[in-house]
Design a protein around this motif. Structure first.
Motif, PDB file in Angstrom:
ATOM      1  N   SER A 117       0.822  -1.178   0.025  1.00  0.00           N
ATOM      2  CA  SER A 117       0.117   0.114   0.051  1.00  0.00           C
ATOM      3  C   SER A 117       0.795   1.295  -0.131  1.00  0.00           C
ATOM      4  O   SER A 117       0.372   2.400  -0.184  1.00  0.00           O
ATOM      5  CB  SER A 117      -0.917   0.080   1.107  1.00  0.00           C
ATOM      6  N   GLU A 118       1.978   1.255   0.171  1.00  0.00           N
ATOM      7  CA  GLU A 118       3.030   2.364   0.376  1.00  0.00           C
ATOM      8  C   GLU A 118       3.688   2.638  -0.997  1.00  0.00           C
ATOM      9  O   GLU A 118       4.296   3.611  -1.214  1.00  0.00           O
ATOM     10  CB  GLU A 118       4.092   2.099   1.200  1.00  0.00           C
ATOM     11  N   VAL A 119       3.212   1.743  -1.918  1.00  0.00           N
ATOM     12  CA  VAL A 119       3.632   2.402  -3.442  1.00  0.00           C
ATOM     13  C   VAL A 119       2.837   3.306  -3.857  1.00  0.00           C
ATOM     14  O   VAL A 119       1.649   3.262  -4.083  1.00  0.00           O
ATOM     15  CB  VAL A 119       3.589   0.884  -4.337  1.00  0.00           C
ATOM     16  N   VAL A 120       3.547   4.384  -4.337  1.00  0.00           N
ATOM     17  CA  VAL A 120       2.513   5.566  -5.013  1.00  0.00           C
ATOM     18  C   VAL A 120       3.321   6.044  -6.084  1.00  0.00           C
ATOM     19  O   VAL A 120       4.631   6.304  -6.186  1.00  0.00           O
ATOM     20  CB  VAL A 120       2.791   6.839  -3.842  1.00  0.00           C
ATOM     21  N   TRP A 121       2.441   6.235  -7.176  1.00  0.00           N
ATOM     22  CA  TRP A 121       2.776   7.224  -8.206  1.00  0.00           C
ATOM     23  C   TRP A 121       2.056   8.705  -7.943  1.00  0.00           C
ATOM     24  O   TRP A 121       1.185   8.787  -7.821  1.00  0.00           O
ATOM     25  CB  TRP A 121       2.182   6.604  -9.511  1.00  0.00           C
ATOM     26  N   GLN A 122       2.899   9.696  -8.546  1.00  0.00           N
ATOM     27  CA  GLN A 122       2.391  11.061  -8.292  1.00  0.00           C
ATOM     28  C   GLN A 122       2.810  11.935  -9.379  1.00  0.00           C
ATOM     29  O   GLN A 122       4.248  11.554  -9.965  1.00  0.00           O
ATOM     30  CB  GLN A 122       3.136  11.574  -6.937  1.00  0.00           C
ATOM     31  N   ASP A 123       2.098  12.879  -9.841  1.00  0.00           N
ATOM     32  CA  ASP A 123       2.521  14.140 -10.507  1.00  0.00           C
ATOM     33  C   ASP A 123       2.175  15.305 -10.030  1.00  0.00           C
ATOM     34  O   ASP A 123       1.664  15.179  -8.893  1.00  0.00           O
ATOM     35  CB  ASP A 123       2.004  13.936 -12.139  1.00  0.00           C
ATOM     36  N   GLU A 124       1.954  16.378 -10.455  1.00  0.00           N
ATOM     37  CA  GLU A 124       1.797  17.654  -9.946  1.00  0.00           C
ATOM     38  C   GLU A 124       0.308  17.714  -9.623  1.00  0.00           C
ATOM     39  O   GLU A 124      -0.014  18.828  -8.664  1.00  0.00           O
ATOM     40  CB  GLU A 124       2.421  18.735 -10.865  1.00  0.00           C
ATOM     41  N   THR A 173       2.498   9.849 -21.656  1.00  0.00           N
ATOM     42  CA  THR A 173       3.076  10.574 -22.908  1.00  0.00           C
ATOM     43  C   THR A 173       4.366  11.499 -22.511  1.00  0.00           C
ATOM     44  O   THR A 173       4.477  11.585 -21.400  1.00  0.00           O
ATOM     45  CB  THR A 173       1.595  11.490 -23.462  1.00  0.00           C
ATOM     46  N   ALA A 174       4.532  11.996 -23.549  1.00  0.00           N
ATOM     47  CA  ALA A 174       5.756  13.013 -23.383  1.00  0.00           C
ATOM     48  C   ALA A 174       5.323  14.243 -22.558  1.00  0.00           C
ATOM     49  O   ALA A 174       4.136  14.600 -22.560  1.00  0.00           O
ATOM     50  CB  ALA A 174       6.274  13.491 -24.623  1.00  0.00           C
ATOM     51  N   GLY A 175       6.366  14.518 -21.672  1.00  0.00           N
ATOM     52  CA  GLY A 175       6.020  15.926 -20.841  1.00  0.00           C
ATOM     53  C   GLY A 175       5.469  15.727 -19.636  1.00  0.00           C
ATOM     54  O   GLY A 175       5.206  16.395 -18.881  1.00  0.00           O
ATOM     55  N   GLN A 176       5.145  14.531 -19.159  1.00  0.00           N
ATOM     56  CA  GLN A 176       4.610  14.101 -17.830  1.00  0.00           C
ATOM     57  C   GLN A 176       5.500  14.213 -16.601  1.00  0.00           C
ATOM     58  O   GLN A 176       6.744  13.981 -17.045  1.00  0.00           O
ATOM     59  CB  GLN A 176       3.799  12.739 -18.060  1.00  0.00           C
ATOM     60  N   SER A 177       5.159  14.118 -15.349  1.00  0.00           N
ATOM     61  CA  SER A 177       5.923  14.286 -14.508  1.00  0.00           C
ATOM     62  C   SER A 177       5.902  13.129 -13.423  1.00  0.00           C
ATOM     63  O   SER A 177       6.148  13.226 -12.440  1.00  0.00           O
ATOM     64  CB  SER A 177       5.725  15.700 -13.538  1.00  0.00           C
ATOM     65  N   TRP A 178       5.108  12.169 -13.910  1.00  0.00           N
ATOM     66  CA  TRP A 178       4.791  10.872 -12.948  1.00  0.00           C
ATOM     67  C   TRP A 178       6.074  10.340 -12.581  1.00  0.00           C
ATOM     68  O   TRP A 178       7.108  10.057 -13.051  1.00  0.00           O
ATOM     69  CB  TRP A 178       4.314   9.708 -13.795  1.00  0.00           C
ATOM     70  N   GLN A 179       6.139  10.169 -10.981  1.00  0.00           N
ATOM     71  CA  GLN A 179       7.339   9.583 -10.353  1.00  0.00           C
ATOM     72  C   GLN A 179       6.650   8.269  -9.461  1.00  0.00           C
ATOM     73  O   GLN A 179       5.618   8.682  -8.915  1.00  0.00           O
ATOM     74  CB  GLN A 179       8.213  10.518  -9.711  1.00  0.00           C
ATOM     75  N   GLN A 195      12.867  12.378 -17.193  1.00  0.00           N
ATOM     76  CA  GLN A 195      13.331  12.591 -15.894  1.00  0.00           C
ATOM     77  C   GLN A 195      13.309  11.157 -15.069  1.00  0.00           C
ATOM     78  O   GLN A 195      12.901  10.223 -15.551  1.00  0.00           O
ATOM     79  CB  GLN A 195      12.219  13.508 -15.138  1.00  0.00           C
ATOM     80  N   ASN A 196      13.880  11.403 -13.847  1.00  0.00           N
ATOM     81  CA  ASN A 196      13.803  10.006 -12.810  1.00  0.00           C
ATOM     82  C   ASN A 196      12.590   9.881 -12.730  1.00  0.00           C
ATOM     83  O   ASN A 196      11.779  10.604 -11.756  1.00  0.00           O
ATOM     84  CB  ASN A 196      14.792  10.585 -11.828  1.00  0.00           C
ATOM     85  N   ARG A 197      11.966   8.761 -13.031  1.00  0.00           N
ATOM     86  CA  ARG A 197      10.713   8.020 -12.804  1.00  0.00           C
ATOM     87  C   ARG A 197      10.651   7.310 -11.802  1.00  0.00           C
ATOM     88  O   ARG A 197       9.602   7.460 -10.924  1.00  0.00           O
ATOM     89  CB  ARG A 197      10.290   7.290 -14.260  1.00  0.00           C
ATOM     90  N   THR A 198      11.811   6.858 -11.202  1.00  0.00           N
ATOM     91  CA  THR A 198      11.920   5.857  -9.938  1.00  0.00           C
ATOM     92  C   THR A 198      13.280   5.772  -9.818  1.00  0.00           C
ATOM     93  O   THR A 198      14.114   5.702 -10.765  1.00  0.00           O
ATOM     94  CB  THR A 198      11.054   4.364 -10.001  1.00  0.00           C
ATOM     95  N   ASP A 199      13.646   5.452  -8.467  1.00  0.00           N
ATOM     96  CA  ASP A 199      15.227   5.231  -8.282  1.00  0.00           C
ATOM     97  C   ASP A 199      15.667   4.029  -8.868  1.00  0.00           C
ATOM     98  O   ASP A 199      16.996   4.111  -9.432  1.00  0.00           O
ATOM     99  CB  ASP A 199      15.256   5.129  -6.909  1.00  0.00           C
ATOM    100  N   THR A 200      14.946   2.878  -9.139  1.00  0.00           N
ATOM    101  CA  THR A 200      15.349   1.739  -9.741  1.00  0.00           C
ATOM    102  C   THR A 200      14.491   1.216 -10.681  1.00  0.00           C
ATOM    103  O   THR A 200      13.262   0.913 -10.300  1.00  0.00           O
ATOM    104  CB  THR A 200      15.808   0.908  -8.533  1.00  0.00           C
ATOM    105  N   VAL A 201      15.133   0.923 -11.902  1.00  0.00           N
ATOM    106  CA  VAL A 201      14.207   0.138 -12.776  1.00  0.00           C
ATOM    107  C   VAL A 201      14.934  -1.306 -13.069  1.00  0.00           C
ATOM    108  O   VAL A 201      16.230  -1.259 -13.360  1.00  0.00           O
ATOM    109  CB  VAL A 201      14.349   0.936 -14.345  1.00  0.00           C
TER     110      VAL A 201
END
Length: 302
Positions: A111-118, A139-145, A191-197
């Protein structure tokens, strides 16, 4: 647009014959073949120059209309790319064929896994528990992390049944169908989407080629890892596939060379290259469910 189509349009746009210098090598080659087959274009010497002239303008126009039923300017800008390709070239894959978006299908149980944008927060575990899967249209230009690792698996079987995951895995498992999408790779590079892929492909030429593409594209702030399934060396020897090795050997060896050039050719890849070349086999990722090999003695270059 093909080289021939571009050359014919250029000829039709001119009232005079055009010198060979007006065309690329590919266009001149196509025009020569077209002139020989149809007699609708003449190619003559004019002094030291070679010139191209339309013999029958209406017939050439009709030929172009058969190849390209609609001009790109007559199509709505909102039409999907492949629909535009059908209208202009009668082939959905002619021209730019990639889609503008990619659907990232994923599962998470923590439950602690979270995706966020602005603007938005997504908890994929809620959707996984209720619907079996969570999804993002990227898509291009998103800020999801994402705040946890993202593990990409190549084959649907491993996405359908995730009991193979190592104990304690607390990230997202995502599915890609054989080839990593260019949209996804570009999205990772922004951008950095996640620390580890983590990439878990088949251990063959296609799988390693995708790892190279990901290594070349991933944002430098992200860590890239290759997933080594337990007992993979022994499983490769016993369960490995010789036919796939033969089909993807060139890609396999090219990928290892590129990984060396990227300075990411670690001991695991060196061992994989040695064993695959020694036994003439590669390993498919579904072998993760097969029992361990008892008393196995793997040979090959150490």
């Amino acid at each position: 647009m093909t080289a021939l189509s571009e050359a014919l349009k250029r000829l039709l746009a001119s009232e005079q014959a055009l010198n060979a210098s007006a065309f690329s090598q590919a266009q001149k080659k196509q025009l020569e073949r077209f002139a020989l087959d149809t007699r609708l274009v003449e190619i003559n010497k004019h002094g030291s120059a070679t010139v191209y002239r339309v013999v029958n303008r209406q017939s050439v126009s009709n030929y172009l209309r058969q190849l390209h039923p609609l001009d790109d300017g007559r199509l709505l800008a909102s039409l999907p790319i492949r629909s535009r390709n059908i209208g202009t070239s009668r082939n959905s894959k002619k021209g730019q064929a990639s889609h503008a978006c990619f659907y990232l299908l994923m599962k998470a149980w923590d439950s602690e896994v979270v995706w966020q944008d602005e603007h938005t927060t997504l908890h994929p575990s809620k959707f996984t528990g209720r619907f079996g899967v969570a999804a993002l249209q990227i898509t291009a230009g998103q800020s999801w992390q994402c705040n946890r690792p993202l593990l990409l698996v190549e084959n649907q079987a491993l996405f359908d049944c995730c009991d193979w995951l190592p104990e304690g895995f607390n990230g997202c498992v995502a599915y890609y169908a054989g080839q990593l999408s260019d949209v996804l790779l570009n999205w990772f590079s922004e951008q950095n989407r996640t620390d580890t892929v983590i990439l878990f492909p088949d251990y063959d030429g296609i799988g390693l080629a995708n790892y190279v593409r990901l290594a070349e594209s991933l944002h430098p702030d992200s860590i890239l890892q290759f997933y080594w399934l337990p007992d993979w060396e022994n499983k490769l020897v016993v369960y490995g596939n010789s036919e796939i090795w033969l089909k993807t050997r060139v890609q396999f060896e090219n990928a290892l060379q590129k990984l060396a050039g990227l300075n990411v050719l670690d001991d695991g890849f060196i061992r994989l290259g040695s064993l695959s070349q020694h036994y003439g086999k590669v390993l498919e990722q579904e072998a993760v469910w097969l029992p361990p090999i008892l008393n196995a003695r793997v040979t090959g270059n150490q």
